[in-house]
Design an enzyme around this catalytic site. Structure first.
Site, PDB file in Angstrom:
ATOM      1  N   TYR A  14       0.832  -1.203   0.000  1.00 59.18           N
ATOM      2  CA  TYR A  14       0.000   0.000   0.000  1.00 59.18           C
ATOM      3  C   TYR A  14       0.869   1.256   0.000  1.00 59.18           C
ATOM      4  O   TYR A  14       2.000   1.237   0.468  1.00 59.18           O
ATOM      5  CB  TYR A  14      -0.979   0.001   1.175  1.00 59.18           C
ATOM      6  CG  TYR A  14      -0.367  -0.057   2.555  1.00 59.18           C
ATOM      7  CD1 TYR A  14       0.081   1.095   3.196  1.00 59.18           C
ATOM      8  CD2 TYR A  14      -0.254  -1.269   3.227  1.00 59.18           C
ATOM      9  CE1 TYR A  14       0.621   1.036   4.479  1.00 59.18           C
ATOM     10  CE2 TYR A  14       0.285  -1.328   4.510  1.00 59.18           C
ATOM     11  CZ  TYR A  14       0.729  -0.175   5.119  1.00 59.18           C
ATOM     12  OH  TYR A  14       1.257  -0.239   6.380  1.00 59.18           O
ATOM     13  N   ARG A  57       4.697   0.562   0.890  1.00 64.19           N
ATOM     14  CA  ARG A  57       5.124  -0.474   1.806  1.00 64.19           C
ATOM     15  C   ARG A  57       5.125  -1.817   1.091  1.00 64.19           C
ATOM     16  O   ARG A  57       4.154  -2.150   0.414  1.00 64.19           O
ATOM     17  CB  ARG A  57       4.146  -0.610   2.990  1.00 64.19           C
ATOM     18  CG  ARG A  57       4.029   0.524   3.983  1.00 64.19           C
ATOM     19  CD  ARG A  57       5.303   0.956   4.676  1.00 64.19           C
ATOM     20  NE  ARG A  57       6.282  -0.054   5.031  1.00 64.19           N
ATOM     21  CZ  ARG A  57       6.249  -0.822   6.129  1.00 64.19           C
ATOM     22  NH1 ARG A  57       5.277  -0.726   6.986  1.00 64.19           N
ATOM     23  NH2 ARG A  57       7.216  -1.684   6.375  1.00 64.19           N
ATOM     24  N   HIS A  84       3.410  -6.845   4.191  1.00 63.62           N
ATOM     25  CA  HIS A  84       3.949  -7.132   5.522  1.00 63.62           C
ATOM     26  C   HIS A  84       2.832  -7.472   6.477  1.00 63.62           C
ATOM     27  O   HIS A  84       1.686  -7.067   6.305  1.00 63.62           O
ATOM     28  CB  HIS A  84       4.752  -5.946   6.063  1.00 63.62           C
ATOM     29  CG  HIS A  84       3.925  -4.705   6.237  1.00 63.62           C
ATOM     30  ND1 HIS A  84       3.655  -3.852   5.190  1.00 63.62           N
ATOM     31  CD2 HIS A  84       3.294  -4.190   7.314  1.00 63.62           C
ATOM     32  CE1 HIS A  84       2.883  -2.862   5.618  1.00 63.62           C
ATOM     33  NE2 HIS A  84       2.637  -3.040   6.904  1.00 63.62           N
ATOM     34  N   HIS A 139       2.172  -7.195  10.631  1.00 64.08           N
ATOM     35  CA  HIS A 139       2.666  -6.690  11.918  1.00 64.08           C
ATOM     36  C   HIS A 139       2.553  -7.816  12.946  1.00 64.08           C
ATOM     37  O   HIS A 139       1.562  -8.551  12.966  1.00 64.08           O
ATOM     38  CB  HIS A 139       1.834  -5.499  12.375  1.00 64.08           C
ATOM     39  CG  HIS A 139       1.932  -4.305  11.461  1.00 64.08           C
ATOM     40  ND1 HIS A 139       2.808  -3.270  11.684  1.00 64.08           N
ATOM     41  CD2 HIS A 139       1.271  -3.989  10.322  1.00 64.08           C
ATOM     42  CE1 HIS A 139       2.667  -2.363  10.726  1.00 64.08           C
ATOM     43  NE2 HIS A 139       1.739  -2.771   9.887  1.00 64.08           N
TER      44      HIS A 139
HETATM   45 FE   LIG Z   1       1.361  -1.765   7.984  1.00 63.66          FE
END
Ligand SMILES: [Fe+2]
Lengths: 193, 255
Positions: free
Chosen positions: B160, B170, B173, B175
């Site tokens: 995104y 980004r 991923h 978190h």
């Molecule tokens: Fe994130």
């Protein structure tokens, strides 16, 4: 060759959407909506802690997540049903956060000397690459604060006050205000423990 | 605790958590990630050995988990009273949580959160134009087992854009948040996916001074554990701070 250990996994920021995984109802998800991790139940005197995290421009951080860890009223960790742990989100509008818990007791330091009552806090947020670790002490405990081995380890005596909350007026329970400054003249003491 | 003034062998007691090697982590001030500029303490951290409270930590019991907490493909739709699966590339993420001494970290809580397959988060503050998936919430939890192993099922999140140097992107991923068994073992990080071409351009991965450290945030494709005709698998091991053995404990000097 010295003995080799595995290397700790590197930290990365919790980011702006940290609440999805940690406080999903705060993020707006209709899951675990009954949870209130900012309220810590237990025996002892009920207290309230409110505060702000302030950035280097003086602006409240409105996407911070705080975690609290403390001893029970008798100064014990992991005793009985008392979790000692809480989590709170800063308000998306004002940056205000709040915990309700019990006043912690006295925990001995490594060498057996008593520490002044305190809670430990971790701060996570977008722009914070590795969480920050601080403590909040209570202003009434003047003699204990003076003798506290952790406060005394802060070399610049003037900085120790950044770890002591203010008592505020509230009718229902003793209430404390703790402002965490990420930068500036009043930068809060952060620990590497 | 030894009695005041005692030194010597304390058989069976647990030692201190080892010092955190800050070279494995990003510094606070990383101007290429602009938000860090005003949110980074400028004074040195106060270094201390952990006390009894820091060597202890919160305990989360497996009973807090719901049966679908580790299944992000289904847990949100079910909470909403629906029965659909989330859209996207189905994956299992699994691995082992160890400490720096190589010991498994059993029975510890892991929390994960992520964007959907289009790169959109289900969060009141995310306004990215990619649509929400009605069957995807993007949050999950699991506990490591007695040997430190964990797994969850999800969809591969999309990349995104975000406002940093104009529109940065980004890499995909997830978190991840871990507690360990001591307050000072706490760790929040992000896992990335092997072969993602956005990894070298990411200012947040770029906060890590050591390229080898960044490599340890990359989950590896694990064809051996792919579920036939269902889901690919990725392996991601996590290392938390280790705990020293206790030999002779001294009273600190000069205090
Ligand atoms: Fe994130």
């Amino acid at each position: 060759m010295p003995v080799e250990y595995l290397k700790e996994t590197p930290s990365q920021t919790g980011g702006p959407y940290v609440h999805i995984g940690t406080l999903p109802a705060f993020a707006g998800l209709a899951v675990r909506t009954q949870e209130q991790p900012h309220i810590i139940d237990g025996a002892g005197e009920r207290i309230r802690i409110t505060g702000l995290v302030i950035d280097g421009s003086g602006t409240p951080v409105r996407d911070a997540l705080l975690e609290l860890w403390q001893a029970d009223a008798e100064g014990r960790h992991n005793a009985g049903d008392f979790s000692g742990w809480g989590r709170a989100a800063a308000s998306s509008e004002t940056g205000e956060w709040m915990f309700e818990t019990v006043r912690p007791g006295v925990v001995p330091w490594r060498d057996g000397r008593p520490q002044a009552p305190h809670v430990s806090l971790l701060i996570f947020a977008r722009g914070i690459n590795i969480h920050l670790h601080t403590r909040m002490y209570f202003p009434e405990d003047a003699a204990a604060l003076e003798a506290d081995p952790v406060l005394r380890s802060v070399e610049q005596a003037g900085r120790r006050a950044t770890l002591v909350a203010e008592r505020t007026a509230a009718a229902d329970m003793p209430s404390y205000r703790f402002t965490i400054h990420l930068q500036g003249d009043a930068e809060t003491v952060f620990f590497d423990m | 605790m030894p009695a005041d003034g005692m030194t010597g062998l304390m058989a069976g007691t647990q030692g201190d958590i080892m010092r955190r090697d800050r070279n494995q982590h990003p510094p606070a001030f990383t101007p290429q990630y602009k938000t860090s500029v005003l949110r980074s303490p400028r004074r040195a951290l106060v270094s201390l050995e952990p006390g009894p409270g820091e060597n202890a930590g919160p305990v989360f019991k497996a009973r807090i988990l719901e049966p679908l907490d580790n299944d992000l493909i289904r847990n949100y739709a079910q909470a909403e009273g629906n029965h659909g699966d989330a859209q996207g590339e189905r994956i299992i993420v699994h691995g082992k949580v160890l400490d720096e001494c190589g010991r498994p970290v059993p029975n510890t809580l892991i929390e994960v959160w992520q964007a959907n397959a289009g790169g959109r988060y289900r969060h009141k503050n995310d306004s990215y134009l990619a649509p929400l998936d009605p069957n995807f919430g993007g949050q999950g939890r699991c506990m490591t087992d007695a040997d430190g192993n964990y797994f969850f099922r999800t969809i591969r999140p999309g990349p995104y854009p975000w406002r940093n140097n104009g529109s940065d992107w980004r890499p995909a991923h997830i978190h991840i948040s871990l507690f360990g068994h001591a307050f000072v073992q706490r760790l929040v990080s992000q896992l990335y996916f092997e072969g993602d071409p956005l990894i070298p351009f990411c200012p947040i991965i770029g906060t890590l001074p050591d390229k080898a450290a960044a490599e340890r945030l990359v989950a590896r494709l694990d064809m051996g554990n792919a579920v036939p005709f269902d889901a690919l698998a990725y392996r991601f091991d996590v290392v938390l701070r280790g705990r020293r053995q206790t030999f002779f404990e001294n009273r600190p000097e000069g205090m």
